[in-house]
Design an enzyme around this catalytic site. Structure first.
Site, PDB file in Angstrom:
ATOM      1  N   SER A 141      40.288  29.608  38.058  1.00 36.30           N
ATOM      2  CA  SER A 141      39.654  28.628  36.991  1.00 36.30           C
ATOM      3  C   SER A 141      40.768  27.912  36.124  1.00 36.30           C
ATOM      4  O   SER A 141      41.916  28.526  36.294  1.00 36.30           O
ATOM      5  CB  SER A 141      38.966  29.468  35.985  1.00 36.30           C
ATOM      6  OG  SER A 141      38.770  28.467  34.764  1.00 36.30           O
ATOM      7  N   SER A 142      40.624  26.492  36.049  1.00 36.86           N
ATOM      8  CA  SER A 142      41.611  25.815  35.533  1.00 36.86           C
ATOM      9  C   SER A 142      42.152  26.504  34.112  1.00 36.86           C
ATOM     10  O   SER A 142      43.041  25.809  33.486  1.00 36.86           O
ATOM     11  CB  SER A 142      41.268  24.275  35.404  1.00 36.86           C
ATOM     12  OG  SER A 142      39.893  24.290  34.458  1.00 36.86           O
ATOM     13  N   CYS A 143      41.332  27.203  33.500  1.00 35.61           N
ATOM     14  CA  CYS A 143      41.691  27.956  32.034  1.00 35.61           C
ATOM     15  C   CYS A 143      42.890  28.794  32.318  1.00 35.61           C
ATOM     16  O   CYS A 143      43.573  29.323  31.195  1.00 35.61           O
ATOM     17  CB  CYS A 143      40.624  28.426  31.561  1.00 35.61           C
ATOM     18  SG  CYS A 143      40.314  30.084  32.434  1.00 35.61           S
ATOM     19  N   TYR A 163      39.697  36.046  29.700  1.00 32.42           N
ATOM     20  CA  TYR A 163      39.319  35.506  31.282  1.00 32.42           C
ATOM     21  C   TYR A 163      40.323  34.988  31.853  1.00 32.42           C
ATOM     22  O   TYR A 163      40.467  35.156  33.108  1.00 32.42           O
ATOM     23  CB  TYR A 163      38.074  34.605  31.064  1.00 32.42           C
ATOM     24  CG  TYR A 163      37.566  33.985  32.276  1.00 32.42           C
ATOM     25  CD1 TYR A 163      36.833  34.566  33.154  1.00 32.42           C
ATOM     26  CD2 TYR A 163      37.951  32.603  32.571  1.00 32.42           C
ATOM     27  CE1 TYR A 163      36.326  34.122  34.288  1.00 32.42           C
ATOM     28  CE2 TYR A 163      37.377  31.969  33.882  1.00 32.42           C
ATOM     29  CZ  TYR A 163      36.698  32.891  34.682  1.00 32.42           C
ATOM     30  OH  TYR A 163      36.194  32.062  35.953  1.00 32.42           O
ATOM     31  N   HIS A 188      28.156  26.973  30.444  1.00 36.84           N
ATOM     32  CA  HIS A 188      28.962  26.094  30.258  1.00 36.84           C
ATOM     33  C   HIS A 188      28.789  24.656  29.798  1.00 36.84           C
ATOM     34  O   HIS A 188      27.435  24.543  29.671  1.00 36.84           O
ATOM     35  CB  HIS A 188      29.841  25.856  31.925  1.00 36.84           C
ATOM     36  CG  HIS A 188      30.910  26.984  32.311  1.00 36.84           C
ATOM     37  ND1 HIS A 188      30.298  27.850  33.265  1.00 36.84           N
ATOM     38  CD2 HIS A 188      32.013  27.442  31.694  1.00 36.84           C
ATOM     39  CE1 HIS A 188      31.368  28.478  33.053  1.00 36.84           C
ATOM     40  NE2 HIS A 188      32.415  28.725  32.183  1.00 36.84           N
ATOM     41  N   LYS A 238      42.209  35.852  35.599  1.00 37.57           N
ATOM     42  CA  LYS A 238      42.512  34.600  36.522  1.00 37.57           C
ATOM     43  C   LYS A 238      43.731  34.812  37.234  1.00 37.57           C
ATOM     44  O   LYS A 238      44.099  34.573  38.417  1.00 37.57           O
ATOM     45  CB  LYS A 238      41.893  33.688  36.285  1.00 37.57           C
ATOM     46  CG  LYS A 238      40.110  33.727  36.324  1.00 37.57           C
ATOM     47  CD  LYS A 238      39.674  34.190  37.671  1.00 37.57           C
ATOM     48  CE  LYS A 238      38.241  33.915  37.513  1.00 37.57           C
ATOM     49  NZ  LYS A 238      37.700  34.436  38.830  1.00 37.57           N
ATOM     50  N   LEU A 287      31.045  45.689  42.515  1.00 41.09           N
ATOM     51  CA  LEU A 287      32.339  45.424  42.945  1.00 41.09           C
ATOM     52  C   LEU A 287      33.495  46.080  42.132  1.00 41.09           C
ATOM     53  O   LEU A 287      34.478  46.188  42.347  1.00 41.09           O
ATOM     54  CB  LEU A 287      32.727  43.831  43.082  1.00 41.09           C
ATOM     55  CG  LEU A 287      31.820  43.010  44.203  1.00 41.09           C
ATOM     56  CD1 LEU A 287      32.148  41.660  44.104  1.00 41.09           C
ATOM     57  CD2 LEU A 287      32.253  43.592  45.584  1.00 41.09           C
TER      58      LEU A 287
END
Length: 324
Positions: free
Chosen positions: A109-111, A138, A181, A142, A43
């Site tokens: 992602s919530s980050c 990261y 994680h 996102k 990808l």
């Protein structure tokens, strides 16, 4: 709603989230699910992604492919985390648009939210403060994914949607001793300690940070729900930017209490020690999920039950690996 005639591409179908989305679609009778392994489709290669979309006549895309990991992995491989995720997102979103894909769901992602964001975290807190340093590359990637979808929607009138899940766990998780994680890391450490007869397990950090966790099949169900919303309903829920929706449980737990819960489920009888010299990461991260609930969806799997299922899946995978 079931649409067996649709051709749905699930990018990252072997990962934690992608595999759960495939399970959910199949359970709902979705007949034509298109997948490619990493070996079959790289990808980060724009030409390969373009050829794929040109030939496969895809109607919907679940963009769950990503390079992911915990604090250790993010700190060790920051270049890979930002480059790979930026390239994957850019190629899939752009080539989906070129090929006339009707609808795309980007999984973030919530980050993405500021390290010290007010709790619970609302969608409009995005880019309202400094990010958590341990996973900033990261998070930046996102955020770029959200903005990609926003920008293509604004300029080209596409229907590209974004959901921001909280911390996920469950079947298909990565149980690597260093690069996983928090929940799979705890499961692996307690399992190995139990098998080896160890008297103590050491956990990174103070145990004080609060985290929200969602069973991955709940996340998959939420993703399918958001994908199938009428365009007007989705747009109205994300005004004024036609942006993203948080996906979580609305509940959090301290790492201290989580560690004891995982220990009980695994059956480890030794001590737990917290190494406060190691980084804690963000002090608290709880998502405001009021938008998602207003759209008719709420999580259904309690943490203890989800952890029990996750550990059962881990044990089954261990047995399968030995048999292989």
């Amino acid at each position: 709603m079931n649409h067996p005639e649709l051709r749905i591409y699930v990018a990252g179908h072997r990962g934690l989230v992608g595999s759960a989305i495939v399970r959910t679609l199949r359970a709902r009778g979705q007949a034509t699910i298109v997948t490619r392994t990493h070996a079959e489709l790289e990808l980060t290669d724009q030409a390969a992604v373009r050829a794929f979309f040109r030939t496969e006549r895809i109607d919907q895309v679940y963009l769950a492919a990503a390079r992911v990991g915990g604090i250790h992995a993010n700190s060790t491989y920051p270049a890979e985390f930002i480059y790979d995720n930026l390239m994957v997102q850019s190629n899939v979103v752009h080539e989906a648009w070129r090929a006339g894909v009707k609808r795309l769901l980007f999984l973030g992602s919530s980050c993405i939210y500021p390290r010290l964001a007010q709790q619970p975290i609302r969608e409009d807190y995005l880019m309202d403060g400094a990010l958590e340093p341990t996973n900033e590359p990261y998070a930046v990637a996102k955020i770029a994914g959200i903005k990609l979808c926003e920008s293509y929607n604004r300029q080209y009138g596409t229907d590209f949607r974004s959901v921001m899940p909280t911390n996920l766990y469950g079947p298909g998780d990565n149980y690597h001793p260093q690069n996983s994680h928090v929940i799979p890391a705890l499961v692996r450490r307690f399992h190995d300690a139990k098998a080896g007869g160890a008297g103590e397990v050491v956990i990174w950090g103070s145990g004080k940070p609060m985290r929200e966790f969602m069973y991955v099949d709940d996340m998959a169900a939420a993703s399918v729900h958001v994908m199938n919303l009428a365009p007007d309903a989705y747009a109205a829920s994300t005004e004024p930017m036609h942006s993203h929706i948080n996906v979580g449980t609305g509940l959090d737990v301290s790492i201290h209490d989580l560690a004891h819960l995982v220990r009980d489920i695994v059956g480890f009888e030794g001590r737990i020690a917290f190494d406060a010299s190691k980084p804690d990461g963000t002090p608290r991260k709880l998502l405001d999920v009021s938008k998602l609930r207003a759209l008719g969806w709420s999580a259904s799997t309690p943490l203890r039950e989800g952890l029990r299922r996750a550990y059962a899946a881990f044990l089954a995978a261990q047995v399968a690996n030995v048999a292989a």
